[in-house]
Scaffold this motif. Sequence first.
Motif, PDB file in Angstrom:
ATOM      1  N   GLY A   1       0.910  -1.257   0.523  1.00  0.00           N
ATOM      2  CA  GLY A   1      -0.133   0.264  -0.237  1.00  0.00           C
ATOM      3  C   GLY A   1       1.119   0.769   0.169  1.00  0.00           C
ATOM      4  O   GLY A   1       2.565   1.304   0.366  1.00  0.00           O
ATOM      5  N   ILE A   2       0.093   2.657   0.188  1.00  0.00           N
ATOM      6  CA  ILE A   2       1.194   3.685  -0.526  1.00  0.00           C
ATOM      7  C   ILE A   2       0.184   4.911   0.342  1.00  0.00           C
ATOM      8  O   ILE A   2      -0.582   4.789   0.546  1.00  0.00           O
ATOM      9  N   VAL A   3       0.578   5.158   1.393  1.00  0.00           N
ATOM     10  CA  VAL A   3       0.322   6.368   1.736  1.00  0.00           C
ATOM     11  C   VAL A   3       1.109   8.326   1.590  1.00  0.00           C
ATOM     12  O   VAL A   3       2.374   7.914   2.452  1.00  0.00           O
ATOM     13  N   GLU A   4       0.386   8.701   0.779  1.00  0.00           N
ATOM     14  CA  GLU A   4       1.419   9.893   0.743  1.00  0.00           C
ATOM     15  C   GLU A   4       1.823  10.974   1.721  1.00  0.00           C
ATOM     16  O   GLU A   4       0.368  10.910   2.782  1.00  0.00           O
ATOM     17  N   SER A   5       2.450  11.601   1.781  1.00  0.00           N
ATOM     18  CA  SER A   5       3.178  12.169   3.488  1.00  0.00           C
ATOM     19  C   SER A   5       1.984  13.605   4.071  1.00  0.00           C
ATOM     20  O   SER A   5       2.469  13.764   5.230  1.00  0.00           O
ATOM     21  N   ASP A   6       1.088  13.384   2.800  1.00  0.00           N
ATOM     22  CA  ASP A   6       1.018  14.807   3.371  1.00  0.00           C
ATOM     23  C   ASP A   6      -0.905  14.285   3.240  1.00  0.00           C
ATOM     24  O   ASP A   6      -1.746  15.377   3.791  1.00  0.00           O
ATOM     25  N   ASP A   7      -0.928  13.189   3.487  1.00  0.00           N
ATOM     26  CA  ASP A   7      -2.515  12.196   3.538  1.00  0.00           C
ATOM     27  C   ASP A   7      -2.231  11.664   4.817  1.00  0.00           C
ATOM     28  O   ASP A   7      -1.585  11.750   5.411  1.00  0.00           O
ATOM     29  N   TYR A   8      -3.774  10.980   5.372  1.00  0.00           N
ATOM     30  CA  TYR A   8      -3.783  10.409   5.979  1.00  0.00           C
ATOM     31  C   TYR A   8      -5.364   9.207   5.914  1.00  0.00           C
ATOM     32  O   TYR A   8      -5.731   9.569   5.199  1.00  0.00           O
ATOM     33  N   ILE A   9      -5.505   8.246   6.674  1.00  0.00           N
ATOM     34  CA  ILE A   9      -6.071   7.030   6.454  1.00  0.00           C
ATOM     35  C   ILE A   9      -6.244   6.841   7.454  1.00  0.00           C
ATOM     36  O   ILE A   9      -6.142   7.154   8.676  1.00  0.00           O
TER      37      ILE A   9
ATOM     38  N   PHE B   1     -12.750   7.336  -2.075  1.00  0.00           N
ATOM     39  CA  PHE B   1     -12.342   7.833  -0.521  1.00  0.00           C
ATOM     40  C   PHE B   1     -12.610   9.341  -0.460  1.00  0.00           C
ATOM     41  O   PHE B   1     -13.976   9.657  -1.264  1.00  0.00           O
ATOM     42  N   PHE B   2     -11.884  10.113   0.412  1.00  0.00           N
ATOM     43  CA  PHE B   2     -12.591  11.409   0.476  1.00  0.00           C
ATOM     44  C   PHE B   2     -10.749  12.723  -0.218  1.00  0.00           C
ATOM     45  O   PHE B   2      -9.978  12.343   0.341  1.00  0.00           O
TER      46      PHE B   2
ATOM     47  N   ILE C   1      -5.075   4.984  -2.932  1.00  0.00           N
ATOM     48  CA  ILE C   1      -6.323   4.027  -2.317  1.00  0.00           C
ATOM     49  C   ILE C   1      -6.550   2.662  -2.060  1.00  0.00           C
ATOM     50  O   ILE C   1      -7.822   2.454  -2.036  1.00  0.00           O
ATOM     51  N   GLY C   2      -6.082   2.273  -2.387  1.00  0.00           N
ATOM     52  CA  GLY C   2      -5.807   0.417  -2.564  1.00  0.00           C
ATOM     53  C   GLY C   2      -4.457  -0.091  -2.414  1.00  0.00           C
ATOM     54  O   GLY C   2      -3.889   0.761  -2.060  1.00  0.00           O
TER      55      GLY C   2
ATOM     56  N   GLU D   1     -16.532   1.521  -0.238  1.00  0.00           N
ATOM     57  CA  GLU D   1     -16.552   1.978   1.163  1.00  0.00           C
ATOM     58  C   GLU D   1     -14.918   3.503   0.634  1.00  0.00           C
ATOM     59  O   GLU D   1     -14.008   3.009   0.623  1.00  0.00           O
ATOM     60  N   ALA D   2     -14.983   4.153   1.474  1.00  0.00           N
ATOM     61  CA  ALA D   2     -14.034   5.255   1.078  1.00  0.00           C
ATOM     62  C   ALA D   2     -12.990   4.830   2.629  1.00  0.00           C
ATOM     63  O   ALA D   2     -13.545   4.876   4.225  1.00  0.00           O
ATOM     64  N   PHE D   3     -12.312   4.817   2.891  1.00  0.00           N
ATOM     65  CA  PHE D   3     -11.080   4.955   3.857  1.00  0.00           C
ATOM     66  C   PHE D   3      -9.697   6.385   3.987  1.00  0.00           C
ATOM     67  O   PHE D   3      -9.646   6.404   4.853  1.00  0.00           O
ATOM     68  N   TYR D   4      -9.995   6.629   2.859  1.00  0.00           N
ATOM     69  CA  TYR D   4      -8.076   7.130   2.160  1.00  0.00           C
ATOM     70  C   TYR D   4      -8.508   8.978   2.306  1.00  0.00           C
ATOM     71  O   TYR D   4      -9.517   9.398   1.830  1.00  0.00           O
ATOM     72  N   MET D   5      -8.030   9.573   2.875  1.00  0.00           N
ATOM     73  CA  MET D   5      -8.278  11.331   3.151  1.00  0.00           C
ATOM     74  C   MET D   5      -6.651  11.510   2.271  1.00  0.00           C
ATOM     75  O   MET D   5      -5.737  11.961   2.537  1.00  0.00           O
ATOM     76  N   LEU D   6      -7.496  12.498   1.173  1.00  0.00           N
ATOM     77  CA  LEU D   6      -6.279  12.863  -0.279  1.00  0.00           C
ATOM     78  C   LEU D   6      -6.693  14.188   0.161  1.00  0.00           C
ATOM     79  O   LEU D   6      -7.880  15.405   0.096  1.00  0.00           O
ATOM     80  N   ARG D   7      -5.550  15.152   0.782  1.00  0.00           N
ATOM     81  CA  ARG D   7      -5.654  17.011   0.949  1.00  0.00           C
ATOM     82  C   ARG D   7      -4.914  17.126  -0.458  1.00  0.00           C
ATOM     83  O   ARG D   7      -4.684  16.677  -1.805  1.00  0.00           O
ATOM     84  N   ARG D   8      -5.869  18.062  -0.538  1.00  0.00           N
ATOM     85  CA  ARG D   8      -5.893  18.745  -1.831  1.00  0.00           C
ATOM     86  C   ARG D   8      -5.598  20.590  -1.196  1.00  0.00           C
ATOM     87  O   ARG D   8      -6.266  21.652  -2.103  1.00  0.00           O
TER      88      ARG D   8
END
Length: 764
Positions: free
Chosen positions: A87-95, A119-120, A160-161, A204-211
């Motif tokens: 899995g990948i999480v960008e450092s300015d996002d959270y899950i 996702f959100f 997101i996956g 279902e949504a879990f990933y929080m993508l910052r914009r």
Amino acid sequence: MSVKVSVIIPSLNSINYYDECIKSVMNQSLKELEIICVDANSTDGTLELIKEYQAKDERIKLIISDKKSYGYQMNLGIAAASGEYVGIVESDDYIKEDMYKRLYEVAKQNDCDIVKSDFFIFTDTRLDYEKVSRFDEFYNTRLNALEDFRLFWTNGINPIGICRLDLLRINQIRLNETPGASYQDNGLFFQLFCFAKSIYFLNEAFYMLRRDNPNSSVHSKEKVYMACLEYDYIRNFLQKYPNFESLVAPICAYHRYGNYIFTLERIDDKYKKDFLKRFREDFMKIIYNGELKESLYTPSQLCIIKEIVEDSDAYYYTHICPLKNTAKRSGAVLRVQKQLSYRLGFELLKTKSFVKILSLPFRIYQQIRNFRLERKIYESLSAIDEKFILPPLEDYMDFGEALETKKHLSYRLGQALLKNPVLFPFKIKNIYKDFKAYKNAPKRIDFKLETISDEEYFIKRHEEVFNYTPDFKNPKTFNEKLIHRILYDRSEIYTFLADKLKGRIFVAGILSGSKDILKKDSPLYKDIDSLKEELLKTNECKYLPKLYGIYENIYDINFSILPDSFVLKTNHDAGGYVIVEDKKEFLKDTKHFSESMRKLKEHLEKNYYLIFREWHYRGIKPRIFAEELLKNEENGLLDTYKFHIFDKNDIKNNYIQVTTDRFDNYQRTMMTSSWEIAPFNFIYEIPTKIPPKPQSLEAMWDLALQLASPFDYVRVDLYQNKDKIYVGELTFTHGAAMEQLVPSEWDEKLGVLWNQKRLVDVTK
């Protein structure tokens, strides 16, 4: 502990968001994780924060990258991973807390290579739910992208996956290691979806993508060509896998378009004009490769591509930077073509089949709807800011061309349709008749040319080149007789045979024994566009290079069906050629490809008559054609043997002009029929070295004399390779009648050999 999911967190100076990010991963309900933090030597405290958490949680691995490249950092993380899935999480996002537990659970239950979820997208003030796919039927079932291409239209965000680590390792999937963090996830998405046998979407949504991170690459105005590099990387990847290349390449082109448009909106204004040039080059290549699948695009998207490909500068000045009072601006022609009259007429002209007739009302409605929408947008923008107000057409440098465009058949038909739709069907015949009369009427090509007649032009030129005043009505020298032919022997047969395509029909006809090839019912008198089958039949003639295709413009060339080597030529002038020795390398070299296409386009638009006033070139309809590339055993281009035929009865009165290295180190020698150096030359000094005698010289003489049989003088150009002979072309005005003889007295001696008879009289 058996690791179920390896979570990769690439970072660079993310201190404002990193704490929230890493805590959301550490607090996952699925505990069988390894957390791979790949930091590119952050200087804002991010690296120190990772080390703090590493001391508290043994699942955290720290890799310090020696390059500031998202792709490079991700490749390091993938190489270090040991989990079943990644899995990948960008450092300015959270899950969300249950993200990996739920994704892993679904992956195992359904034996999936990839599982992705909704996702959100969030900022400090907004939270929006985003679907991974707009197709509801894609959820909660196993899918394969190569079986249903619509999967490539699902959201390409990779974090997101999760994906199976073996999918990455077995297929050697790697990210593009370009500098910074821009677009490298696009290449990962394409590779994963091409190789995955089973893909699953979860609603279902879990990933929080910052914009709202101001340092995010999506906000950068300086990163201009990163999308170009990434989609080149994807295209090169596809090239390695022919089994799905042809299927996925058009989809790659569509995604490239979307990212290029986004880039055009994002980058600083000072870069936009140059970026549009790159846009044009890349989509020319896509079009020529047959990878622009029109059904994937909306009409407005296709219109944008067409405008940029035709003239990126005009698009820039018309749509991006419509400044007033700039002499360098072009775009008037495009504005006329965007008018409703032209667009409707263009749709009418495309209606050449029963299916097109049935779809015509819908296409007319679509054009009217699009035009009204575009006008509404323009009016709205103009009301907001006057910089969007377009200047009058006369302020553009191509205003004259725009006026000519209004005379096109498309514009005339559309204008009549709009004026009176009810009576329009009864006016079509007269519109075509008027247009034909306009098209066939003599045109003012150039003001300077109109101020001096052809005869005056040639007299003046002859005085400058040969230093005496000629009498072309009573010619004596070779060059005078050439001008006499141009001025006073205006048989349309010269025009037919100066056309390199129609010339093939003449060659094939004469050599097959046809006695009627120059008569009025000959195919030579037909329009070139009706002769495609006849021209392709000339491939049966063993003395002609193979003809592969004929094209109205550069955009019609389908490189995918051409052989590995060929020559592209224009049929109506000199110098209009592009040699392609290796098609794959030619298409790969974007700069050379673009320059070659530009060269052909310029030649195609050139009226060769305007260069030296050779009348017979004036009436040739310009076309491009692809022909066999002739090479010798050393893989070099064949030498040319130009037979100057004055006398069909006495071979001694004819000469051969031997041209070697015609595209590089040009060498010319005049030879006698007995293969001795002739006592004269054109322009060049008489050489002393005798060129190698061609193996099939006797057969070449027979061929040249046969082709020259209807004419009092003609130059027959032949190529020879061992026992194979090829006909190049027939030339009736050698050197445009301005090549001096060395020594000069041979101009008159060759004139004596030429027993001149007007072809216009002979063929009556």
